[in-house]
Design an enzyme around this catalytic site. Structure first.
Site, PDB file in Angstrom:
ATOM      1  N   ASP A 168       0.045   8.788   1.435  1.00  0.00           N
ATOM      2  CA  ASP A 168       0.554   9.462   2.630  1.00  0.00           C
ATOM      3  C   ASP A 168       1.892  10.102   2.283  1.00  0.00           C
ATOM      4  OD1 ASP A 168       2.244   7.212   2.483  1.00  0.00           O
ATOM      5  OD2 ASP A 168       0.935   6.103   3.846  1.00  0.00           O
ATOM      6  N   ASP A 212       5.828  10.699   3.438  1.00  0.00           N
ATOM      7  CA  ASP A 212       6.939  10.308   4.300  1.00  0.00           C
ATOM      8  C   ASP A 212       8.017  11.374   4.199  1.00  0.00           C
ATOM      9  OD1 ASP A 212       5.660   7.893   4.870  1.00  0.00           O
ATOM     10  OD2 ASP A 212       6.507   6.941   3.089  1.00  0.00           O
ATOM     11  N   ASP A 236      14.463   1.282  -3.101  1.00  0.00           N
ATOM     12  CA  ASP A 236      14.311   0.222  -4.103  1.00  0.00           C
ATOM     13  C   ASP A 236      14.318   0.751  -5.545  1.00  0.00           C
ATOM     14  OD1 ASP A 236      11.850   1.373  -3.584  1.00  0.00           O
ATOM     15  OD2 ASP A 236      10.817  -0.495  -3.088  1.00  0.00           O
TER      16      ASP A 236
HETATM   17  P1  ATP Z   1       2.869   3.407  -1.410  1.00  0.00           P
HETATM   18  O1  ATP Z   1       2.242   4.343  -2.339  1.00  0.00           O
HETATM   19  O2  ATP Z   1       2.298   2.041  -1.483  1.00  0.00           O
HETATM   20  O3  ATP Z   1       2.971   3.909   0.003  1.00  0.00           O
HETATM   21  P2  ATP Z   1       5.696   3.654  -1.289  1.00  0.00           P
HETATM   22  O4  ATP Z   1       6.750   3.578  -2.346  1.00  0.00           O
HETATM   23  O5  ATP Z   1       5.552   4.943  -0.558  1.00  0.00           O
HETATM   24  O6  ATP Z   1       4.344   3.219  -1.960  1.00  0.00           O
HETATM   25  P3  ATP Z   1       6.242   2.536   1.276  1.00  0.00           P
HETATM   26  O7  ATP Z   1       6.128   1.113   1.707  1.00  0.00           O
HETATM   27  O8  ATP Z   1       5.399   3.563   1.918  1.00  0.00           O
HETATM   28  O9  ATP Z   1       5.961   2.497  -0.277  1.00  0.00           O
HETATM   29  O10 ATP Z   1       7.776   2.925   1.378  1.00  0.00           O
HETATM   30  C1  ATP Z   1       8.239   4.255   1.369  1.00  0.00           C
HETATM   31  C2  ATP Z   1       9.587   4.319   0.678  1.00  0.00           C
HETATM   32  O11 ATP Z   1      10.542   3.518   1.394  1.00  0.00           O
HETATM   33  C3  ATP Z   1       9.607   3.786  -0.740  1.00  0.00           C
HETATM   34  O12 ATP Z   1       9.204   4.755  -1.664  1.00  0.00           O
HETATM   35  C4  ATP Z   1      11.050   3.390  -0.909  1.00  0.00           C
HETATM   36  O13 ATP Z   1      11.846   4.531  -1.173  1.00  0.00           O
HETATM   37  C5  ATP Z   1      11.411   2.872   0.471  1.00  0.00           C
HETATM   38  N1  ATP Z   1      11.218   1.422   0.575  1.00  0.00           N
HETATM   39  C6  ATP Z   1      10.122   0.780   1.020  1.00  0.00           C
HETATM   40  N2  ATP Z   1      10.279  -0.550   1.006  1.00  0.00           N
HETATM   41  C7  ATP Z   1      11.532  -0.768   0.552  1.00  0.00           C
HETATM   42  C8  ATP Z   1      12.312  -1.937   0.316  1.00  0.00           C
HETATM   43  N3  ATP Z   1      11.812  -3.145   0.531  1.00  0.00           N
HETATM   44  N4  ATP Z   1      13.576  -1.768  -0.160  1.00  0.00           N
HETATM   45  C9  ATP Z   1      14.077  -0.541  -0.366  1.00  0.00           C
HETATM   46  N5  ATP Z   1      13.396   0.591  -0.182  1.00  0.00           N
HETATM   47  C10 ATP Z   1      12.134   0.488   0.284  1.00  0.00           C
HETATM   48 MG    MG Z   2       4.270   5.362   1.228  1.00  0.00          MG
END
Ligand code: ATP
Ligand code: MG
Length: 473
Positions: A73, A75, A150
């Protein structure tokens, strides 16, 4: 169309932020085209920029595109507050109370928009005694927003309008090197939010990239901090692992990092039951395959598989203590679910479906009279049958049973009648007169064969009773 053309000719909208500390990576270097961004995310960044705000695609989507993967997705991060975002997009709603986000809807697509956050230092009044951040909802600028993310690979901002990437922490180079590296001091960052340890495992396994040594090192000695994380969040993260499409790699990575042990009973179950391991690995592989084929997967089915051998063990114990099979099965299911719930908040709604799948296993073994016909009409027959196939593939039950149901489902009326096993009604009468025999004690390695309740018990616990206890979703 004309508006889009004019916008390109007239140049980009005014920006209000300095980008002094960011490395700006042009399209000619990174090669991520605006067209690779979803329709909704483009609309959101365009709309916000036209309204005078900064807006970028951020996080996993930018990382995945750089790695040549299809993002799950998109963001968006923006300088606009949630209320300001709401004003720009009519079809949107604010979600979350403490940490407000805006969901903007474009048909099926939902774009999650977050306002730049500032980093709150650990040791602040807003952390608990372990350094875990309790609040993380103060607005900030792009640079601060990058610092609170993160991993460096997750902190890249892509502007679909200019096709530039803004990089504050060397995430572009790390991503190119296939390296997952924590921003800042990993120990502090795990203390702020222990779930980042699980994210490190999940993302490195899912993306097939290396966890940086300094990022990986503190995990072994800090894993106890996970005990302090709210259960609902743990469930969320465990589900993300199991439904990542790479659950097998995630579980193997957890094992390698010794993170599974004592972390979550559910994962202990996965790793430490030799008898169930084959079954569980098959279930995970099957789930990964379904996800890769864009087929739906049900968390209830997956949890039912993960806990199946726990249920069988509890059931066998109760049989040894002289309990009657069907009652023992209900008690075993409740016992396992209660133990599990103490650690991981599996919703009750999911419990009900899991029980249905488990109870159906017993009924699938009964192939005489009207029973198979009634079972076929159950709304969840397919899940129960798929579960049976996993049991066959793991060697727990004879393949013949799976093959029988495979044929019975599509057979003609005549063939179905031929396939039915002889009704053992004659036995019923005889059994009724006989004194009740204590059921055989099933050995762990041979549970499938013992899974049918004796006829005498089936009479006292008719199927309709079992079913009536199961809410249908
Ligand atoms: P996925 O492909 O699983 O969606 P993602 O990295 O996009 O991986 P999300 O949970 O959608 O994971 O989170 C979006 C963004 O928010 C991450 O890329 C990161 O920048 C930030 N983020 C999410 N969780 C945390 C956390 N626990 N601590 C710091 N930043 C976070
Ligand atoms: Mg994501």
């Amino acid at each position: 169309m004309i508006r889009k053309f004019l916008k390109r000719v007239m140049g980009k909208p005014a920006k209000t932020k300095p980008v002094d500390n960011a490395r700006v990576i042009p399209f000619s270097v990174h090669g991520v085209d605006r067209d690779q961004i979803s329709y909704g995310a483009q609309k959101v960044t365009d709309g916000l920029q036209e309204a005078g705000y900064e807006a970028y695609v951020v996080g996993g989507a930018v990382r995945d595109l750089l790695l040549g993967r299809k993002p799950k997705d998109f963001d968006v991060a923006t300088s606009a507050t949630p209320e300001e975002v709401r004003r720009v997009f009519r079809r949107s709603r604010i979600i979350g109370r403490r940490f407000q986000l805006v969901h903007v809807m474009f048909g099926e697509e939902v774009v999650e928009v977050s306002t730049f956050r500032s980093l709150i230092e650990a040791g602040d009044a807003q952390t608990d005694e372990h350094g875990r951040l309790l609040r993380d909802n103060q607005f900030g600028d792009q640079e601060q927003d990058a610092a609170r993310r993160d991993f460096t690979a997750n902190a890249l901002f892509y502007d679909p309008y200019t096709q530039e990437i803004y990089d504050y922490h060397g995430g572009y180079a790390d991503t190119r090197k296939h390296l997952l590296r924590m921003i800042g001091d990993p120990e502090v960052r795990y203390r702020e939010d222990p779930v980042r340890m699980l994210r490190a495992v999940r993302l490195s396994a899912k993306l097939g990239i290396t966890l940086d040594a300094a990022t990986a090192a503190p995990i072994a000695r800090m894993k106890e901090l996970l005990d302090n994380v709210p259960k609902a969040r743990l469930l969320d993260e465990v589900l993300k692992m199991l439904l990542s499409g790479h659950s097998v790699e995630c579980i193997q990575q957890l094992h390698r990092m010794n993170l599974h042990h004592g972390l979550l009973p559910l994962l202990d179950v996965i790793m430490e039951q030799p008898m169930g391991e084959k079954f569980i690995m098959l279930a995970l592989r099957n789930t990964d395959e379904r996800i890769s084929q864009d087929k739906p997967v049900s968390p209830a089915f997956l949890f039912a598989a993960l806990l199946w051998h726990e249920v069988l063990a509890a059931w066998n114990l109760r049989l040894q203590q002289g309990e009657r099979p069907v009652g023992a099965m209900h008690a075993a299911m409740d016992e396992v679910l209660a133990k599990q719930r103490a650690q991981l908040a599996i919703p009750h709604r999911v419990d009900a479906v899991m029980k249905e799948i488990w109870l159906m296993q017993q009924r699938l073994e009964q192939r005489s009279g009207q029973r198979p016909y009634r079972l076929l009409e159950q709304p969840r027959f397919r899940a129960g049958y798929d579960f049976l196939l996993l049991r066959c593939a793991s060697g727990e039950v004879d393949d013949q049973l799976g093959l029988w149901w495979d044929e019975f489902q599509d057979a003609s009326d005549e063939r179905r009648a031929e396939m039915l096993q002889p009704e053992q009604a004659g036995d019923k009468k005889r059994r009724r007169r006989k004194p009740r025999k204590k059921p055989d004690i099933a050995m762990q390695g041979d549970v499938g064969a013992q899974f049918i309740a004796p006829e005498s018990e089936q009479e006292t616990q008719p199927e309709s009773k079992i079913q009536s206890e199961l809410p249908i979703e």
